[in-house]
Design an enzyme around this catalytic site. Structure first.
Site, PDB file in Angstrom:
ATOM      1  N   ILE A 120       0.834  -1.207   0.000  1.00  0.00           N
ATOM      2  CA  ILE A 120       0.000   0.000   0.000  1.00  0.00           C
ATOM      3  C   ILE A 120       0.870   1.260   0.000  1.00  0.00           C
ATOM      4  CG2 ILE A 120      -2.059  -1.061   0.951  1.00  0.00           C
ATOM      5  CD1 ILE A 120      -1.202  -0.184   3.726  1.00  0.00           C
ATOM      6  N   GLU A 132       2.415   1.924  11.832  1.00  0.00           N
ATOM      7  CA  GLU A 132       1.517   2.694  12.701  1.00  0.00           C
ATOM      8  C   GLU A 132       2.261   3.612  13.670  1.00  0.00           C
ATOM      9  OE1 GLU A 132      -1.644   1.283  11.899  1.00  0.00           O
ATOM     10  OE2 GLU A 132      -0.596  -0.350  10.908  1.00  0.00           O
TER      11      GLU A 132
END
Lengths: 733, 330
Positions: free
Chosen positions: A464, A699
């Site tokens: 991604i 993250e």
């Protein structure tokens, strides 16, 4: 085998040239013969029933092929189960164009299919949708009394929070709020459904899980498994928005099935605001401490919004039970159902929210104790995860505090608010800690060595934009003992070996472990094969075998693969394995950590705040590629600054509708908003977390940043702003 | 987006001849194309005026400058005469949009930017400006960015341009040509308040074309400042902007010009107020009085009361900066 490991090197992205030259194709860019274009017609009301859809004017236009809606769509499953994807929330999943119910403003109610996009959009504007509007509620605060406990399993409370809090000499009790935020990857969601000659569907989908989309399409439309293949070779950012199959996929498939022609549906930027998002959340933090700052009691309560059909829950409050040592901990997590779409995991879901509350409250506590914010965190350092009662496999958070503070120059900080000023600007320094789980999922990979000496490694995972193509190539190179140039990593195809969704920062850990094992097994098979075929090699140690220049090289000797493989009865050597979380992990808690230091410059008279400097120190185990990993942290920091200062969906609760649905009015930071950002990866050896010793960095970069900015604002001005984002109207002196 | 005809005339007469009831002139298209994609603007015919000879910046007989309507925003901001003699205008232009947009946007088109009110932009909801008579949800809804001055029951939208705020302060005139011939419109009369007709942003007659913007002979080349406050550092519309220009006589205000952006349906200026402060000491005490006077009629909505405070502070800051500023270049 090469003397120096490829992992750990700042290798350029293997897919970089394809991306910057436009050769990389995204879901909405694949050509197909006779391709039709779909344009989505959306509901303008938040709740109601469709009375009538008038398609006459649209269908009268030459080149408009069909207007699909709940009354004429192809058959689809009626029960919930087929719609329940790998990231589904509890409840009843949304079923696009299923019936006449309108559940939220922006809901797709029809799909116009035409010979070109412009025509489809124009025809869409002519479709008249008559809806009997019912009353709606989209305001979390107004409906708070309808909250109920989230169906999430919270860690058991420990000790006695109430008693410890009431007895604590120092207490913080503060409330924080955050708005709805939308992912808005640069690439809008799109699906190109190509109907093959045999009637099967080849689907290019914007997704973080090709197999997730594949199973959804197959089950929802009751198609045989081999009739549906989903690919996602390149994904232009996703941040969680591709974790669930989005409605453009179902709509494009409906069109293809109904018309037996290839159909593409690409969402507009406005429609990118009509599905999953980070939910508006209210938090309350209660901290009790002794005079030295030792935490005696923590309670973290969060209330988030969800839809009326699903209960979206994420880990908002858990972090308060694991980041610091404390014996008396309580947590509560409630959901309030509204006439909105279901929220969705968004970069560091839960943690990006929960750490705002926890780390702002810790800053408030530091001031009450009269302790430096870093020192307060060091006093409360936890060697084990209190929620699970397990020691951390590694936790170099102390090193993050120390190295981050040193690079930032934190020791020169005057703790008194409003103590630094230059001209019209007050300068503030703030910091916060960050934490994210280091997970590992079951994943499979295949390694195949061709007769020409090229190694093909594959898994159904996606890239991604994080660098998966690149780091998997590096991991394969080390495990196979081959050069990067001789390896191709393939991904983004549901027909490849099974991989989990790409999310949660667990791709390197999960898929990387599978890639490593597959390549290691392949290599040992190659050695065995060579030794069986050439008895002279019998005594050679395995590490003397090198695959390079299309040959097997052992010392000075060269062997052609073609000869080697001929004897094996195949034209290639192939291995497929499935890697599972290591047994070593049991008994340990695994997490990444960070410490973020921020300098802000605040002009109180004008309400403006500028982030002039950020240092982010990250402990994430072994870093496979420092270049792509740094990019992940940089992106996370920018995102965190946006959470602090800019991002918010502005919802008109009278209309039940998000109004700033474009990137001119939905603000994220621009270059001019970003000062200098420095990233430090601290050394954190860990042979427990997984065989690579790598924890993932997708993250952690965002976690804690917004809190650090708010804490810096306090240090600059002496005012706490607890309602995010920290916009001009709230900062204005 | 609706189907439309397209033509590209090569002279003004040709452009005017093509103009009709549902036609729209287009130059840079930086606003119009967005509005067309959202079905807010639905022209049947686009008349591309980029082939017209309106790209010159020329000196006028009165010592001012005439800026052709097609001179690009980026080009204009960097024009040596603008930088030297009208630095307030250069600053305002550079505070707007992004470099890419400024490269595309024309001078005439900048005057015709439509409001960024979210309700105006969303054709699924009511809006008196877009669809007269449907109502104004902003009045009772999201109005943080909306007007504090000069609004009406029917519309609380604000004009989005930065360049126009400086042009208002500099007392530019707008040269237009239409079916009935040429005329000049004083800048203060060009944009209008919403009143009973919020759908009308300006006083252009049907099918009139802006051909040039004329600046009077320079009077404010030194003590000027354009201050823009927005929600991020670039590529955001003004919450409040202030175009401040002073001519100092010793320690007193010889002449004052002050225009506000982000507060009303048009750049907000009060010439009588400016005249009143002529001869007053150039001090922050005076600037505070000016700010108070300028905002005395402010009528904030539920979510934009902060704009009154912000505008107040911004006026004082901008006038102070203008006073301290020496020389022409930013």
């Amino acid at each position: 085998m090469s003397a120096q490991a490829i992992s750990g090197q700042p290798l350029d992205r293997t897919d970089g040239p394809a991306k910057v030259t436009g050769k990389a194709r995204y879901a909405g860019e694949y050509p197909a013969e006779g391709l039709l274009y779909g344009s989505v017609v959306s509901s303008a009301v938040a709740h109601g029933r469709i009375r009538h859809i008038d398609c006459q004017a649209a269908l009268a236009l030459p080149g408009v092929i069909e207007v699909l809606h709940h009354g004429n769509r192809p058959p689809m499953a009626a029960d919930d189960e087929p719609y329940e994807d790998d990231d589904a929330a509890d409840g009843h999943p949304f079923r696009p164009l299923f019936n006449d119910r309108v559940l939220y403003s922006g809901q797709p109610v029809a799909l116009v299919i035409a010979e070109n996009l412009e025509l489809a959009r124009y025809a869409g504007s002519l479709v008249r949708v008559e809806i009997d509007a019912g009353s709606h509620q989209t305001d979390l605060c107004a409906a708070r009394d309808q909250g109920y406990d989230a169906p999430a399993e919270l860690p058991k409370p420990r000790g006695d929070f109430a008693e410890a809090f009431n007895a604590a000499p120092l207490r913080i009790d503060a409330q924080y709020s955050t708005p709805n935020e939308h992912h808005n990857p640069m690439e809008p969601h799109a699906s190109t459904v190509i109907v093959e000659a045999d009637g099967s569907l080849l689907i290019h989908d914007k997704t973080q899980g090709t197999q997730n989309s594949q199973a959804y399409v197959q089950e929802v439309f009751k198609l045989p498994k081999e009739q549906v293949r989903v690919c996602a070779a390149f994904v232009g950012g996703a941040f969680g928005s591709g974790l669930r199959p989005q409605y453009q996929l179902a709509l494009a498939v409906m069109g293809a099935l109904k018309l037996k022609r290839s159909v593409r549906v690409t969402l507009t930027r406005q429609q990118m605001f009509t599905f999953g998002y980070r939910p508006r959340t209210l938090q309350r933090l209660q901290l009790g401490a002794d005079a030295d700052g030792r935490l005696l009691a923590i309670r973290h309560e969060a209330t988030g919004q969800t839809s009326r059909f699903e209960d979206f829950s994420e880990h908002v409050v858990e972090w308060s039970g694991m980041l610091y040592r404390c014996d008396n901990v309580a947590m509560a997590y409630q959901l309030v159902p509204l006439d909105v779409y279901t929220p969705l995991d968004m970069r560091a879901p839960g943690a990006a929210l929960g750490l705002i509350g926890l780390e702002c409250a810790m800053d408030e506590l530091a001031e009450q104790v009269g302790l430096d914010p870093v020192a307060l965190r060091q006093v409360n350092f936890a060697d084990s995860n209190g929620n699970e009662g397990k020691p951390y496999s590694s936790k170099a958070l102390r090193e993050c505090y120390e190295q981050g503070a040193e690079r930032f120059g934190w020791e020169r900080r005057n703790p008194v608010p409003r103590s630094q000023q230059e001209g019209d600007e007050l300068i503030g320094w703030g910091m916060a800690g960050g934490v994210w789980e280091a997970m590992q999922m079951k994943a499979s990979a295949k390694a195949r060595l061709d007769a020409d000496g090229h190694l093909w490694v594959s898994s159904a995972t996606t890239d991604i934009g994080t660098g998966t193509y690149t780091v998997m190539t590096q991991i394969a190179a080390d495990a196979a003992g081959m050069a990067v140039e001789d390896i191709t990593f393939q991904l983004g195809d549901s027909s490849l070996p099974t991989a989990p969704l790409q999310g949660g920062s667990f791709t390197v850990s999960s898929v990387g472990s599978a890639v490593r094992q597959a390549c290691q097994v392949l290599r040992s098979k190659l050695v065995t094969l060579a030794q069986a075929r050439y008895p002279a090699l019998a005594g050679e140690p395995a590490d003397r075998f090198v695959v390079a220049d299309g040959q097997l090289q052992v010392g000075e000797r060269r062997f052609a693969f073609a000869d080697l493989l001929q004897g094996a009865g195949d034209d290639a050597l192939e291995v497929q394995i499935t890697a599972e979380p290591g047994a070593k992990r049991e008994g340990f808690a695994c997490a990444t950590h960070s410490a973020v230091f921020v300098e802000v410059r605040v002009d109180e008279a004008l309400g403006t705040l500028r982030v002039s400097r950020v240092v982010s120190a990250v402990a994430a185990g072994r870093v496979i590629n420092p270049k792509t990993a740094r990019s992940q942290i940089l992106g996370g920091v920018v995102w965190g600054v946006g959470m602090a200062l800019h991002e918010q969906a502005e919802v008109d609760h009278n209309l039940g509708r998000t109004m700033n649905h474009n990137l001119a009015e939905y603000h994220i930071p621009v270059n001019a908003d970003m000062g200098e950002v420095e990233v430090i990866f601290v050394d954190e050896p860990d042979d427990i977390v997984n065989e690579l010793g790598s924890k993932g960095v997708g993250e952690i970069g965002v976690v804690g940043v917004a809190a650090a900015v708010a804490n810096a604002l306090y240090h600059a001005t002496g005012r706490r702003v607890r309602d995010f984002p920290l916009t001009v109207d709230k900062i204005l002196g | 987006m609706i189907p439309f005809a397209y033509s590209k005339p090569t002279d003004v007469a040709g452009a005017l001849q093509l103009a009709g009831p549902d036609s729209h002139f287009i130059a840079g298209g930086t606003n119009l194309l967005d509005l067309m994609k959202e079905n807010v603007a639905q022209p049947q015919r686009l008349i591309d005026i980029t082939g017209l000879p309106l790209r010159e910046v020329t000196a006028t007989a009165s010592g001012g400058l005439s800026i052709g309507a097609l001179v690009g925003n980026a080009e204009l901001a960097r024009h040596p005469r603008i930088e030297a003699d009208y630095p307030l205008l250069a600053q305002a232009i550079l505070a707007g949009a992004s470099p890419q947009l400024r490269n595309m946007a024309s001078s005439g088109g900048n005057l015709l930017q439509r409001t960024r009110c979210a309700y105006f932009y969303d054709s699924a909801v009511p809006c008196n400006k877009r669809a007269p008579g449907t109502g104004c949800p902003a009045r009772s809804g999201l109005n943080r960015n909306h007007a504090i001055l000069g609004a009406s029951q029917h519309c609380v939208a604000v004009h989005p341009s930065d360049m126009c705020v400086a042009l208002a302060a500099l007392e530019a005139t707008v040269q237009v040509q239409g079916p009935a011939g040429s005329r000049q419109i004083a800048f203060a009369d060009f944009h209008r308040l919403p009143g009973e007709q919020p759908e009308r942003d300006n006083t252009l007659a049907d099918n009139e074309l802006i051909t040039a913007i004329e600046l009077p002979a320079p009077r404010f080349a030194e003590h000027v400042h354009y201050l823009k406050v927005r929600d991020r550092a670039s590529y955001a519309f003004a919450l409040i902007s202030v175009a401040a220009a002073l001519r100092l006589e010793g320690e007193r205000i010889g002449e004052l010009r002050l225009a506000l952006g982000g507060v009303a349906h048009k750049p907000w200026r009060d010439p009588a107020l400016e005249a009143r402060f002529q001869g007053q000491p150039a001090t922050s005490a005076t600037y505070t009085q000016i700010a108070q006077a300028m905002l005395s009629g402010a009528q904030p909505l539920a979510h934009n009361a902060f704009k009154v405070t912000l505008a107040h502070n911004a006026i004082i800051r901008a006038l102070g900066q203008a006073q301290r500023r020496q020389g022409a270049t930013a």
